[in-house]
Design an enzyme around this catalytic site. Structure first.
Site, PDB file in Angstrom:
ATOM      1  N   ASP A 111       5.272  -2.222  -2.575  1.00 38.83           N
ATOM      2  CA  ASP A 111       4.959  -2.897  -1.317  1.00 38.83           C
ATOM      3  C   ASP A 111       5.858  -4.113  -1.162  1.00 38.83           C
ATOM      4  OD1 ASP A 111       3.579  -3.151   1.072  1.00 38.83           O
ATOM      5  OD2 ASP A 111       1.615  -3.007   0.124  1.00 38.83           O
TER       6      ASP A 111
ATOM      7  N   HIS B 268      10.740  -6.392   6.088  1.00 37.62           N
ATOM      8  CA  HIS B 268       9.354  -6.529   5.648  1.00 37.62           C
ATOM      9  C   HIS B 268       9.000  -5.575   4.508  1.00 37.62           C
ATOM     10  CE1 HIS B 268       7.981  -9.228   8.959  1.00 37.62           C
ATOM     11  NE2 HIS B 268       9.030  -8.718   9.555  1.00 37.62           N
TER      12      HIS B 268
END
Length: 466
Positions: A368, A159
């Site tokens: 991110d 992730h």
């Protein structure tokens, strides 16, 4: 259809009366996949035990989803979770090698806990099950399971970002970690950038045979596939939050309190990867450049605390409080405060209302994996009068929401000048352009949802492994 076994650091335990299916986001999608395929969600309970026994705690929902958890010792939590996972891998994977702590005991604890997880989950895995492991906490888990005789199809999804090779090699025993990862059948990454970084490492450092078009990595007689699977939001679930009374109240509350000023919002977990100090520097630059616009704009930063036992997280909180105080001290009036810094979390219903009331969404992480706040902001907007998303080009979401230059306003989060310029651009953007940009982004957010992400990964795991 084969049963699914999901393994992650933490588990969404079903609540009373079997309302696990009422969850959105990743928890909702995985619960839906488990419900459709049957299966188990396994992970750490979040609880501490005096002595690890490997005993499993079971909870079964009315919808047939079973969660199974284990408790960990205090030393496990310190070395595996606070240590190697969040003080070594997390900063490294977000390009912050200056914050990464390389301690031998952390690495030992990480391997020990992965061994314990493998031993505990092994009896629960049936011969035809598909196993899906999640995130940086469990990079070596497939190797542990293989060493115990597991021949099932095992997939892994990261992730977070995957760093470039020249950064990743700063990790002691980096080859050992990637060799362990190549015991998975399928490796999933958030976007092509992180995928290409991993493939480059495998070819350059391991000398593996890498086929970039298919993502096939052949090493020591075994082939693993690596591909990009951009995660999305549960669009319908999140959109339904906008129909609630709580969302309407939150929207009205924010609009009323801003008193005709444009609301600009940021919602981020309190983490150094989110670029929050740099964001406040950019806002300060905007007010320095356009002092007359302090009455046009109010910035609301919602930053729930996280990992408060780790020193770098305590530092970021102190820095934010100082910077917000400096801006307000220089720009406030008796009836006006330009920055509202809120150190707490809100429900999804309230966040929907806050997003809808805000005409600028500020999502500016330094790095991110994806960033779903950006997608939630787009989903919450009124198509007739939508807000503008200002997005870091270093967020995984930028690949989908740039929309060939006609979507989000992409910025360099390290540049105060770039952020200040784009805040002014967003404030002055004509309605027709706002509608066009929002429509382009909304199509991506609606179609590239979390259900598609789940279906694509699980079906590829079945077909590639066979």
């Amino acid at each position: 259809m084969p049963r699914l076994v999901v393994i992650s650091n933490r588990v969404a335990v079903p609540k009373a009366r079997g309302v696990a299916g009422a969850q959105g986001g990743l928890a909702g999608a995985l619960n839906s996949a488990l419900k459709a395929n049957g299966g188990i969600w396994f992970g750490w309970s979040g609880q501490e035990t005096d002595k690890f026994t490997g005993s499993v705690n079971y909870v079964r929902s009315a919808e047939g989803v079973t969660t199974a958890t284990i408790d960990l010792e205090k030393q496990d939590i310190e070395e595996y979770y606070n240590g190697y996972a969040n003080s070594t891998l997390w900063p490294l994977f977000h390009y912050r090698i200056d914050l990464a702590r390389y301690e031998r005991e952390f690495a030992k604890g990480y391997e020990r806990v992965n061994e314990r997880i493998a031993e505990s989950v092994l009896p629960l895995i049936e011969p035809d099950d598909q196993v899906w492991v999640h995130d940086y906490h469990m990079l070596p888990l497939a190797e542990r399971l293989r060493s115990m005789g597991t021949e099932n199809r095992i997939g892994f999804f990261l992730h977070t970002p995957w760093p470039p090779t020249n950064l990743f090699v700063s990790l002691p025993y980096h080859e050992r970690l990637v060799r362990a990862m190549l015991h998975y059948d399928l490796l999933g990454f958030q976007n092509d950038t992180w995928l290409e970084s991993f493939l480059h490492y495998c070819g350059k450092e391991l000398g593996a045979e890498v086929h970039h078009e298919t993502g096939a990595i052949t090493f020591e007689g075994r082939t693993t596939y690596a591909r990009a699977y951009p995660i999305g939001i549960d669009f319908d679930f999140f959109a339904s939050k906008g129909e609630t009374e709580d969302a309407a109240k939150a929207e009205k509350r924010l609009i009323t309190s801003t008193r005709n000023r444009t609301a600009m919002i940021g919602v981020d977990r309190l983490d150094y990867s989110k670029g929050l100090p740099e964001r406040l520097d950019g806002i300060s630059r905007f007010f320095d450049r356009y002092p007359e616009r302090v009455r046009d704009l109010v910035f609301i930063q919602i930053a729930p605390p996280s990992r408060e036992d780790i020193g770098s997280y305590q530092d970021i909180r102190a820095t934010l409080e100082q910077k917000a105080g400096q801006i307000n001290g220089a720009r406030s009036e008796v009836d006006l405060v330009p920055v509202r810094y809120v150190n707490r979390g809100y429900s999804q219903e309230e966040l929907f209302g806050f997003y809808r009331a805000s005409k600028i969404g500020l999502v500016t992480p330094l790095r991110d994996g994806m960033n779903l706040v950006a997608k939630e902001y787009i989903a919450a907007q009124d198509p007739a009068d939508p807000g503008v998303l200002i997005l870091s080009r270093f967020a995984g979401a930028a690949q989908q929401l740039d929309c060939d230059g006609e979507g989000a306003l992409l910025i360099n989060p390290h540049s105060s000048d770039d952020l200040a310029h784009n805040i002014a651009k967003a404030l002055d953007m004509p309605l027709e352009e706002r509608r066009m940009r929002h429509q382009n982004q909304l199509k991506s957010v609606r179609e590239e949802n979390i259900q598609r992400w789940t279906d694509n990964f699980v079906s590829d795991l079945a077909s590639l492994a066979s």
